[in-house]
Design a protein around this motif. Sequence first.
Motif, PDB file in Angstrom:
ATOM      1  N   ALA B  81       4.390 -18.763 -28.374  1.00  0.00           N
ATOM      2  CA  ALA B  81       4.510 -17.466 -29.053  1.00  0.00           C
ATOM      3  C   ALA B  81       5.121 -16.430 -28.103  1.00  0.00           C
ATOM      4  O   ALA B  81       5.957 -15.612 -28.497  1.00  0.00           O
ATOM      5  N   TRP B  82       4.709 -16.511 -26.849  1.00  0.00           N
ATOM      6  CA  TRP B  82       5.205 -15.576 -25.828  1.00  0.00           C
ATOM      7  C   TRP B  82       6.704 -15.757 -25.613  1.00  0.00           C
ATOM      8  O   TRP B  82       7.452 -14.784 -25.500  1.00  0.00           O
ATOM      9  N   GLU B  87      11.993 -12.805 -26.080  1.00  0.00           N
ATOM     10  CA  GLU B  87      13.398 -12.505 -26.380  1.00  0.00           C
ATOM     11  C   GLU B  87      13.518 -11.271 -27.270  1.00  0.00           C
ATOM     12  O   GLU B  87      14.354 -10.404 -27.022  1.00  0.00           O
ATOM     13  N   ASP B  88      12.648 -11.205 -28.279  1.00  0.00           N
ATOM     14  CA  ASP B  88      12.693 -10.056 -29.188  1.00  0.00           C
ATOM     15  C   ASP B  88      12.309  -8.768 -28.471  1.00  0.00           C
ATOM     16  O   ASP B  88      12.849  -7.695 -28.753  1.00  0.00           O
ATOM     17  N   MET B  89      11.371  -8.902 -27.534  1.00  0.00           N
ATOM     18  CA  MET B  89      10.887  -7.724 -26.815  1.00  0.00           C
ATOM     19  C   MET B  89      11.933  -7.238 -25.812  1.00  0.00           C
ATOM     20  O   MET B  89      12.243  -6.052 -25.742  1.00  0.00           O
ATOM     21  N   GLU B  90      12.498  -8.176 -25.050  1.00  0.00           N
ATOM     22  CA  GLU B  90      13.451  -7.805 -23.998  1.00  0.00           C
ATOM     23  C   GLU B  90      14.755  -7.268 -24.573  1.00  0.00           C
ATOM     24  O   GLU B  90      15.404  -6.427 -23.973  1.00  0.00           O
ATOM     25  N   SER B  91      15.132  -7.794 -25.749  1.00  0.00           N
ATOM     26  CA  SER B  91      16.382  -7.323 -26.343  1.00  0.00           C
ATOM     27  C   SER B  91      16.163  -6.020 -27.116  1.00  0.00           C
ATOM     28  O   SER B  91      17.113  -5.444 -27.634  1.00  0.00           O
ATOM     29  N   SER B  98       3.995  -1.328 -31.446  1.00  0.00           N
ATOM     30  CA  SER B  98       3.749  -0.800 -32.780  1.00  0.00           C
ATOM     31  C   SER B  98       3.889  -1.834 -33.895  1.00  0.00           C
ATOM     32  O   SER B  98       3.318  -1.664 -34.966  1.00  0.00           O
ATOM     33  N   GLU B  99       4.644  -2.906 -33.645  1.00  0.00           N
ATOM     34  CA  GLU B  99       4.930  -3.791 -34.761  1.00  0.00           C
ATOM     35  C   GLU B  99       3.952  -4.947 -34.882  1.00  0.00           C
ATOM     36  O   GLU B  99       3.293  -5.333 -33.920  1.00  0.00           O
ATOM     37  N   VAL B 100       3.903  -5.490 -36.089  1.00  0.00           N
ATOM     38  CA  VAL B 100       3.065  -6.660 -36.343  1.00  0.00           C
ATOM     39  C   VAL B 100       3.744  -7.862 -35.692  1.00  0.00           C
ATOM     40  O   VAL B 100       4.947  -8.068 -35.860  1.00  0.00           O
ATOM     41  N   PHE B 101       2.972  -8.635 -34.933  1.00  0.00           N
ATOM     42  CA  PHE B 101       3.541  -9.816 -34.286  1.00  0.00           C
ATOM     43  C   PHE B 101       3.818 -10.890 -35.326  1.00  0.00           C
ATOM     44  O   PHE B 101       3.133 -10.972 -36.346  1.00  0.00           O
ATOM     45  N   PRO B 102       4.821 -11.735 -35.043  1.00  0.00           N
ATOM     46  CA  PRO B 102       5.036 -12.878 -35.942  1.00  0.00           C
ATOM     47  C   PRO B 102       3.780 -13.756 -35.964  1.00  0.00           C
ATOM     48  O   PRO B 102       2.984 -13.730 -35.019  1.00  0.00           O
TER      49      PRO B 102
END
Lengths: 151, 168
Positions: B81-82, B87-91, B98-102
């Motif tokens: 999951a990390w 990738e989503d966090m770094e980009s 604030s957002e709901v995690f996948p």
Amino acid sequence: MPDKPTDPLPDRLTLAKAFMQTLPHAKSLGMQLTEMGEGRATITMPYDLRLVGDPTTGVLHGGAISALMDTASGASVMCHPSAPASTATLDLRIDYMRPATPGQAITARAECHHVTRSVAFIRVVATDADESRPVAMGTGTFTLERPPVTP
Amino acid sequence: MTRRPPEPIEVVKSRREAALARLVAGVPYIGFLGARFDRRGDELTAILPFHPSLIGNPLIPALHGGATAAFLEVTAIITLAWTTLWEDMESGRIDPASEVFPALPKTITFTVDYLRSGLPRDAYARATVTRSGRRYASVHIAAWQDNHAKPFAAATAHFLMPEPKDQP
């Protein structure tokens, strides 16, 4: 000689149930041994919010179910007629078929279907209240330590 | 095109730490086991501090095989999951604060090999994502105690990745 003959199997079950309560991790997961036969053991684990894997669904974590299946498997080896002195998991493969229904206890039925001099082979099935659709199935091998030979 | 100035390291670090903490806190069972995750850049090491309730048979005494399996499985799920989150966090595609995690990956099959008996000591584990596809991912996990060169358990696991529509 005892006053009345005792049935050895219920006694063994009582002893095994008591033994289960001395296993710290099994106890902390609330596991209860419910049935025992020759090379067979059934253990249940109540639903517990602390064991949830995903709070949005309330589904139990696979790890808790693995621990239950491992324990039932080890118990089935200990129940084998060859009366092992001890056992330990060599490998265990678990296939998860569906998420366990939240709120329901999980039951693992393990069968030690074959033993060699030093290895025991097991099959294990985990179900929730709907026993027709298993939650997980596993196969494994366990070490088998034979009881010391008495001359 | 203007280039964003690099963020201060404290901001980057605290965002990463907060994301990891949120991910781990989202799995109650990790708290039950008492496991935690150590981060160096994107690399995670799972730590299972020894606790008497992790013992299988007190006569030996060794870690319960089920506790070991569970430790490896949470290491795999969190690492997987990390890796996706990273990738989503770094980009900058998602703001982890604030957002709901996948949704978390779902275990399809988990095979654990017990190589040595687990001692009543702290245990460590690292997971390697051997294949990560859109639908399925495969992970290898190794766990050790005092000596990294002598793993006491190793596992291979296959996971079903969350559907893209599950993601916000």
